[in-house]
Design an enzyme around this catalytic site. Structure first.
Site, PDB file in Angstrom:
ATOM      1  CG  PHE A  13      -2.145   0.835   1.060  1.00 45.74           C
ATOM      2  CD1 PHE A  13      -3.084   0.555   0.082  1.00 45.74           C
ATOM      3  CD2 PHE A  13      -2.351   1.939   1.886  1.00 45.74           C
ATOM      4  CE1 PHE A  13      -4.207   1.348  -0.079  1.00 45.74           C
ATOM      5  CE2 PHE A  13      -3.475   2.744   1.729  1.00 45.74           C
ATOM      6  CZ  PHE A  13      -4.406   2.451   0.745  1.00 45.74           C
ATOM      7  CE  LYS A  97       9.132  -1.663 -12.700  1.00 45.66           C
ATOM      8  NZ  LYS A  97       9.001  -0.220 -12.486  1.00 45.66           N
ATOM      9  CG  ASP A 193      12.716   1.039 -14.309  1.00 45.63           C
ATOM     10  OD1 ASP A 193      11.974   0.486 -13.471  1.00 45.63           O
ATOM     11  OD2 ASP A 193      12.289   1.754 -15.228  1.00 45.63           O
ATOM     12  CE  LYS A 197       9.597   0.450 -16.307  1.00 45.82           C
ATOM     13  NZ  LYS A 197       9.779   1.899 -16.151  1.00 45.82           N
TER      14      LYS A 197
HETATM   15  N1  LIG Z   1       6.033   3.987  -8.202  1.00 43.61           N
HETATM   16  C1  LIG Z   1       5.757   3.897  -9.488  1.00 43.61           C
HETATM   17  O1  LIG Z   1       5.467   4.895 -10.156  1.00 43.61           O
HETATM   18  C2  LIG Z   1       5.764   2.556 -10.173  1.00 43.61           C
HETATM   19  C3  LIG Z   1       5.483   2.481 -11.562  1.00 43.61           C
HETATM   20  C4  LIG Z   1       5.431   1.229 -12.179  1.00 43.61           C
HETATM   21  C5  LIG Z   1       5.691   0.082 -11.454  1.00 43.61           C
HETATM   22  N2  LIG Z   1       5.996   0.195 -10.114  1.00 43.61           N
HETATM   23  C6  LIG Z   1       6.242  -1.029  -9.364  1.00 43.61           C
HETATM   24  O2  LIG Z   1       5.193  -1.189  -8.422  1.00 43.61           O
HETATM   25  C7  LIG Z   1       5.687  -1.862  -7.265  1.00 43.61           C
HETATM   26  C8  LIG Z   1       5.382  -1.018  -6.026  1.00 43.61           C
HETATM   27  O3  LIG Z   1       6.048   0.219  -6.143  1.00 43.61           O
HETATM   28  P1  LIG Z   1       5.712   1.442  -5.157  1.00 43.61           P
HETATM   29  O4  LIG Z   1       6.368   2.625  -5.764  1.00 43.61           O
HETATM   30  O5  LIG Z   1       4.260   1.484  -4.866  1.00 43.61           O
HETATM   31  O6  LIG Z   1       6.513   1.026  -3.851  1.00 43.61           O
HETATM   32  P2  LIG Z   1       6.459   1.722  -2.398  1.00 43.61           P
HETATM   33  O7  LIG Z   1       5.793   3.045  -2.486  1.00 43.61           O
HETATM   34  O8  LIG Z   1       7.831   1.654  -1.851  1.00 43.61           O
HETATM   35  O9  LIG Z   1       5.495   0.774  -1.549  1.00 43.61           O
HETATM   36  C9  LIG Z   1       5.815  -0.560  -1.315  1.00 43.61           C
HETATM   37  C10 LIG Z   1       4.746  -1.200  -0.459  1.00 43.61           C
HETATM   38  O10 LIG Z   1       5.062  -2.586  -0.348  1.00 43.61           O
HETATM   39  C11 LIG Z   1       4.916  -2.970   1.027  1.00 43.61           C
HETATM   40  N3  LIG Z   1       5.750  -4.141   1.244  1.00 43.61           N
HETATM   41  C12 LIG Z   1       7.095  -4.287   1.110  1.00 43.61           C
HETATM   42  N4  LIG Z   1       7.447  -5.555   1.346  1.00 43.61           N
HETATM   43  C13 LIG Z   1       6.324  -6.232   1.636  1.00 43.61           C
HETATM   44  C14 LIG Z   1       6.033  -7.582   1.973  1.00 43.61           C
HETATM   45  N5  LIG Z   1       6.996  -8.513   2.040  1.00 43.61           N
HETATM   46  N6  LIG Z   1       4.747  -7.944   2.207  1.00 43.61           N
HETATM   47  C15 LIG Z   1       3.757  -7.013   2.131  1.00 43.61           C
HETATM   48  N7  LIG Z   1       3.953  -5.727   1.816  1.00 43.61           N
HETATM   49  C16 LIG Z   1       5.239  -5.339   1.575  1.00 43.61           C
HETATM   50  C17 LIG Z   1       5.308  -1.747   1.809  1.00 43.61           C
HETATM   51  O11 LIG Z   1       4.777  -1.864   3.103  1.00 43.61           O
HETATM   52  P3  LIG Z   1       4.832  -0.663   4.187  1.00 43.61           P
HETATM   53  O12 LIG Z   1       3.773   0.312   3.714  1.00 43.61           O
HETATM   54  O13 LIG Z   1       4.500  -1.313   5.438  1.00 43.61           O
HETATM   55  O14 LIG Z   1       6.218  -0.111   4.097  1.00 43.61           O
HETATM   56  C18 LIG Z   1       4.645  -0.645   0.972  1.00 43.61           C
HETATM   57  O15 LIG Z   1       3.283  -0.516   1.297  1.00 43.61           O
HETATM   58  C19 LIG Z   1       7.192  -2.087  -7.522  1.00 43.61           C
HETATM   59  O16 LIG Z   1       7.352  -3.356  -8.072  1.00 43.61           O
HETATM   60  C20 LIG Z   1       7.525  -1.039  -8.558  1.00 43.61           C
HETATM   61  O17 LIG Z   1       8.624  -1.409  -9.367  1.00 43.61           O
HETATM   62  C21 LIG Z   1       6.034   1.398  -9.466  1.00 43.61           C
END
Ligand SMILES: NC(=O)c1ccc[n+]([C@@H]2O[C@H](COP(=O)([O-])OP(=O)(O)OC[C@H]3O[C@@H](n4cnc5c(N)ncnc54)[C@H](OP(=O)(O)O)[C@@H]3O)[C@@H](O)[C@H]2O)c1
Length: 399
Positions: A13, A97, A193, A197
């Site tokens: 989240f 990815k 990254d 992709k």
């Molecule tokens: N950000 C972007 O714009 C974007 C774009 C495309 C793809 N993505 C991909 O989307 C994914 C998420 O990215 P994000 O930017 O949303 O990351 P983020 O903001 O760092 O959030 C990561 C979330 O994962 C939770 N988490 C980490 N390890 C966990 C586990 N073992 N079990 C359950 N929850 C866990 C964290 O929990 P806590 O809240 O408790 O810390 C946090 O809620 C990644 O794979 C990223 O490469 C991101």
């Protein structure tokens, strides 16, 4: 046919998880579909505590949950979650990815074995529907290449450098302050990254699963004022570009490299944190997809699109892998590069096939010439630590 009722277990989240939740609230068919959200740490959340859990089994072993949405920031843990979800007969949507690129073959086999669907539109180019387009629309022999700016953070930095005359360091700091780049930016700026992709796009373009460790990725962190001025003088910008291209005899080649890009290219005008993908084919020449490649709501909307696709029993058919003559990865394609260096020792083990231009200056020098990808791959581990910068000119041989 009756639409399947989705009961969703969400992992993560953060930026994307919260973004997905926000966009789901605007989707009446799904606004109450999330049953549980598994996160890592106890901290204040924008939703009631009762919705959250900390043990993955609460989702993975819940028979009511038929859909797992994996949006965490750790690829190893994501692999464990996705694998177990598929094995328990749950459909999965993921945005990870790195995890997908590293385990593509196994994950495809698991879907077949357990008769489930794994969708991941958000993993490549955020909100741009490039994977489903490659899978469904570009599903014939006409596809020649997929070339694009696949990473928003490095593009933001390069935009600031070229359009706002900032130094690389200032632009990187700005990107970090705005949340476009991580405190450890190497994943973005060293081209990892983009590489992951590109591996995913290659599977849906040409049906080949290639290990990321076999593909050249070289990023922008060694760029200098000299390189920037050289590009400007020639009317180019430098962009970090991922490319997969079909060659003769059912071969393909792929790499991630900075590239000189002139005004005549679609990607010249892709600025800031945006992504842009050019799809080239035999009959249609070039088509261009452009949009937000990152951010909570844009990425969340791609995840939502995968979730609604599951409501129509959608799954990737992996058409190119299943129905096409097998393509093979050819590492000996020769590309023309600009190689800037300070001292001659840095040129060691660069085996140029031919040289078209050489310049020797008091501080910086450069050579432009053709080199085989395999020759760059052989020394890829050393490239970053040398006082050099490499950019592709866009010309290629053996194609
Ligand atoms: N950000 C972007 O714009 C974007 C774009 C495309 C793809 N993505 C991909 O989307 C994914 C998420 O990215 P994000 O930017 O949303 O990351 P983020 O903001 O760092 O959030 C990561 C979330 O994962 C939770 N988490 C980490 N390890 C966990 C586990 N073992 N079990 C359950 N929850 C866990 C964290 O929990 P806590 O809240 O408790 O810390 C946090 O809620 C990644 O794979 C990223 O490469 C991101």
């Amino acid at each position: 046919m009756k639409r399947p009722q989705l009961t969703i277990g969400l992992f993560g989240f953060g930026v994307v998880g919260q973004g997905l939740y926000d966009v789901m609230l605007q989707s009446p068919a799904l606004d109450k579909a999330i049953k549980k959200i598994c996160v890592k740490n106890h901290k204040p959340r924008s939703l009631p505590d009762s919705l959250f859990c900390y043990n993955p089994d609460e989702i993975l072993e819940d028979p009511e949950i038929n859909t797992v949405v994996e949006l965490i920031n750790n690829s190893e843990e994501a692999y464990y979650i996705v694998k177990r979800a598929l094995q328990s007969g749950k459909n999965v949507v993921s945005a990870n990815k790195k995890m997908l690129a590293e385990h593509m073959t196994e994950l495809i086999a698991l879907q077949r074995e357990h008769n489930v669907s794994l969708l991941y539109e958000a993993s490549a180019c955020g909100s741009i529907p490039v994977i489903r387009s490659l899978e469904e629309y570009y599903d014939n022999d006409l596809l020649l290449s997929v070339t694009g700016i696949l990473n928003g953070s490095s593009n933001y930095i390069l935009s600031r450098v070229f359009d706002n005359q900032k130094s690389y360091e200032t632009a990187l700091k700005e990107a970090q302050d705005l949340g476009f780049a991580e405190s450890d930016p190497s994943f973005d700026v060293e081209g990892y990254d983009s590489l992951y992709k590109l591996i995913i796009l290659t599977m849906h373009s040409f049906g080949v699963a290639i290990s990321p460790s076999e593909v050249l990725n070289y990023g922008i962190s060694n760029i200098s004022e000299f390189d920037i001025n050289y590009a400007r003088e020639k009317g180019f910008k430098i962009k970090l570009v991922g490319q997969v291209e079909r060659l003769r005899d059912n071969k393909i080649t792929l790499f991630v490299l900075p590239r000189f890009v002139g005004k005549d290219k679609y990607i010249y005008s892709v600025e800031e944190e945006f992504n842009g993908v050019v799809i080239k084919g035999v009959a249609y020449d070039k088509q261009f997809m452009f949009g937000k490649g990152a951010g909570g709501h844009p990425t969340g909307s791609a995840v939502l699109s995968d979730i609604t696709a599951l409501m129509h029993n959608y799954r990737y058919e992996y058409k190119k892998a299943n129905y096409f003559a097998g393509f093979s990865y050819f590492k000996d394609a020769a590309i023309e590069i600009y190689l800037r260096y300070s001292n001659k020792e840095s040129l060691q083990s660069f085996e140029f096939q031919s040289v078209s231009e050489e310049y020797r200056g008091p501080v910086y020098s450069f050579v432009i010439g053709f080199i085989k990808l395999s020759s760059l791959l052989a020394i890829r581990g050393e490239l970053k630590s040398r006082d050099i910068f490499i950019a592709a000119t866009g010309k290629a041989l053996n194609y």
